[in-house]
Design an enzyme around this catalytic site. Structure first.
Site, PDB file in Angstrom:
ATOM      1  N   ASP A 165       0.862  -1.179   0.000  1.00  0.00           N
ATOM      2  CA  ASP A 165       0.000   0.000   0.000  1.00  0.00           C
ATOM      3  C   ASP A 165       0.905   1.237   0.000  1.00  0.00           C
ATOM      4  O   ASP A 165       1.589   1.511   0.995  1.00  0.00           O
ATOM      5  CB  ASP A 165      -0.889   0.022   1.240  1.00  0.00           C
ATOM      6  CG  ASP A 165      -1.970  -1.065   1.236  1.00  0.00           C
ATOM      7  OD1 ASP A 165      -1.703  -2.152   0.678  1.00  0.00           O
ATOM      8  OD2 ASP A 165      -3.046  -0.820   1.798  1.00  0.00           O
ATOM      9  N   LYS A 228      -7.013   3.314  -3.479  1.00  0.00           N
ATOM     10  CA  LYS A 228      -7.400   3.344  -2.071  1.00  0.00           C
ATOM     11  C   LYS A 228      -7.650   4.780  -1.640  1.00  0.00           C
ATOM     12  O   LYS A 228      -6.873   5.677  -1.980  1.00  0.00           O
ATOM     13  CB  LYS A 228      -6.295   2.690  -1.239  1.00  0.00           C
ATOM     14  CG  LYS A 228      -6.515   2.667   0.256  1.00  0.00           C
ATOM     15  CD  LYS A 228      -5.356   1.937   0.937  1.00  0.00           C
ATOM     16  CE  LYS A 228      -5.419   2.065   2.447  1.00  0.00           C
ATOM     17  NZ  LYS A 228      -4.275   1.370   3.105  1.00  0.00           N
ATOM     18  N   LYS A 264     -10.338   0.214  -2.497  1.00  0.00           N
ATOM     19  CA  LYS A 264     -10.239   0.006  -1.058  1.00  0.00           C
ATOM     20  C   LYS A 264     -10.551   1.299  -0.322  1.00  0.00           C
ATOM     21  O   LYS A 264      -9.711   2.192  -0.259  1.00  0.00           O
ATOM     22  CB  LYS A 264      -8.850  -0.495  -0.668  1.00  0.00           C
ATOM     23  CG  LYS A 264      -8.666  -0.709   0.843  1.00  0.00           C
ATOM     24  CD  LYS A 264      -7.262  -1.209   1.163  1.00  0.00           C
ATOM     25  CE  LYS A 264      -7.024  -1.252   2.674  1.00  0.00           C
ATOM     26  NZ  LYS A 264      -5.661  -1.749   3.000  1.00  0.00           N
TER      27      LYS A 264
END
Length: 328
Positions: A165, A228, A264
């Site tokens: 991430d 995300k 996400k």
């Protein structure tokens, strides 16, 4: 679809120019022209649609399915300076058996930790199918030189991370240096190797919905496997409108390129009611193909506890006591 399993097998590294839009990223000028040529966001319409979808009522068997699906989509997360190996091992045990009294409870999708805790997390979930995700690139601020960020990524991958991430350079993005952001995503994607890459925008710092749309496309052009919303470290994190906008982006990107990218939302999603609202957004916006933990995740820590309590309520007709779930 069985919520305890993933859909398609994880793909190998995706070339950043295999989406048929390589000419768009040939220069700063062409990239800027493309991103600023995206349709402007109708703020009123976006927020009204997100609000309307949030009123959908999910009952009985559909609710039970939604709860299990949401559990299977969680990236169970601990990202604190006080994290210890013991805490990470405990989190790994909870990821594998969220409810030790009911082995029919789905496992979560992943455990998300800092790079120095990856090896500990990997050992804790070994053989379970639960992935290990690691934040990198000087998370959460992203204020570091590129070589430092890439070393962070390589360390996490070497320790066994299945997913990375990363955070984008919001300063570069907000000042219009889109090619710098694009090239950094490309470099991180390459350093990630076979690990899937989630690109974090920190939507609460991007100021406008138009910027969130541009960041979504920029991340996908750079090779993101997931886009995300946020780090969970700022005041405004995942919201229904910003997630809806990102779901529209991945839907449109696949329609144009044939490449599917996951979404996400992270930060601020704490209750079963919240999670169900987001699942409705997925189904009604991107479609059923995204209703799988290979393509949709929740970045959360406290959400799992509420899902477990609601799951037990459906099974027994009563809420459990306060000691039913662990406090992370």
């Amino acid at each position: 679809m069985d919520p305890t399993t993933t859909g398609a097998p994880a793909p190998g590294p995706r070339a950043a120019d295999d989406h048929g839009l390589a000419d768009v990223t040939s220069s700063e000028t062409t990239l800027r022209r493309f991103l600023h040529g995206l349709p402007g966001v109708d703020t009123v319409g976006l927020e009204a649609r997100a609000s309307a979808l949030g009123t959908r009522s999910i009952k009985t068997t559909a609710k039970a399915y939604a709860i299990d699906l949401a559990i299977s989509m969680i990236d169970l997360t601990t990202l604190e300076g006080a994290d210890t190996p013991g805490k990470v091992r405990s989190l790994g045990a909870k990821a594998v058996y969220p409810d030790p009294t009911d082995r029919s409870t789905p496992r979560v999708a992943a455990v998300c930790v800092y790079p120095d805790m990856v090896a500990t997390a990997k050992a804790a979930v070994a053989g379970s199918g639960v992935k290990v995700a690691s934040v990198a690139t000087a998370f959460p601020a992203g204020r570091a030189a590129l070589d430092v960020k890439l070393a962070d990524v390589r360390d996490a991958v070497a320790a066994g991370a299945d997913e990375i991430d990363m955070v984008i350079d919001r300063g570069a993005f907000l000042s219009g240096r889109y090619m710098k952001v694009y090239e950094e995503i490309r470099a991180v994607k390459e350093a990630s190797g076979a690990a899937r890459l989630k690109v974090i925008f920190e939507t609460g710092e991007l100021s406008t919905y138009d910027n969130i749309r541009r960041a979504s496309w920029l991340g996908m052009l750079g090779g993101a496997d997931f886009i995300k919303t946020s780090t969970g470290k700022v005041a405004v994190n995942a919201t229904p409108p910003n997630t809806l906008l990102m779901l529209e982006a991945v839907r449109d990107f696949r329609a144009q390129t044939g490449v599917q990218v996951g979404v996400k939302p992270a930060g601020g999603i704490r209750t079963t009611k919240d999670a169900v609202k987001f699942l409705v957004l997925v189904n009604e916006t991107a479609g059923e193909d995204w209703l799988d933990n290979h393509w949709f995740r929740f970045g959360a820590s406290s959400l799992l506890n509420d899902l477990l309590m609601q799951r037990q309520k459906l099974a027994t007709g009563r809420y459990s006591g306060p000691d039913y779930v662990t406090v992370d």
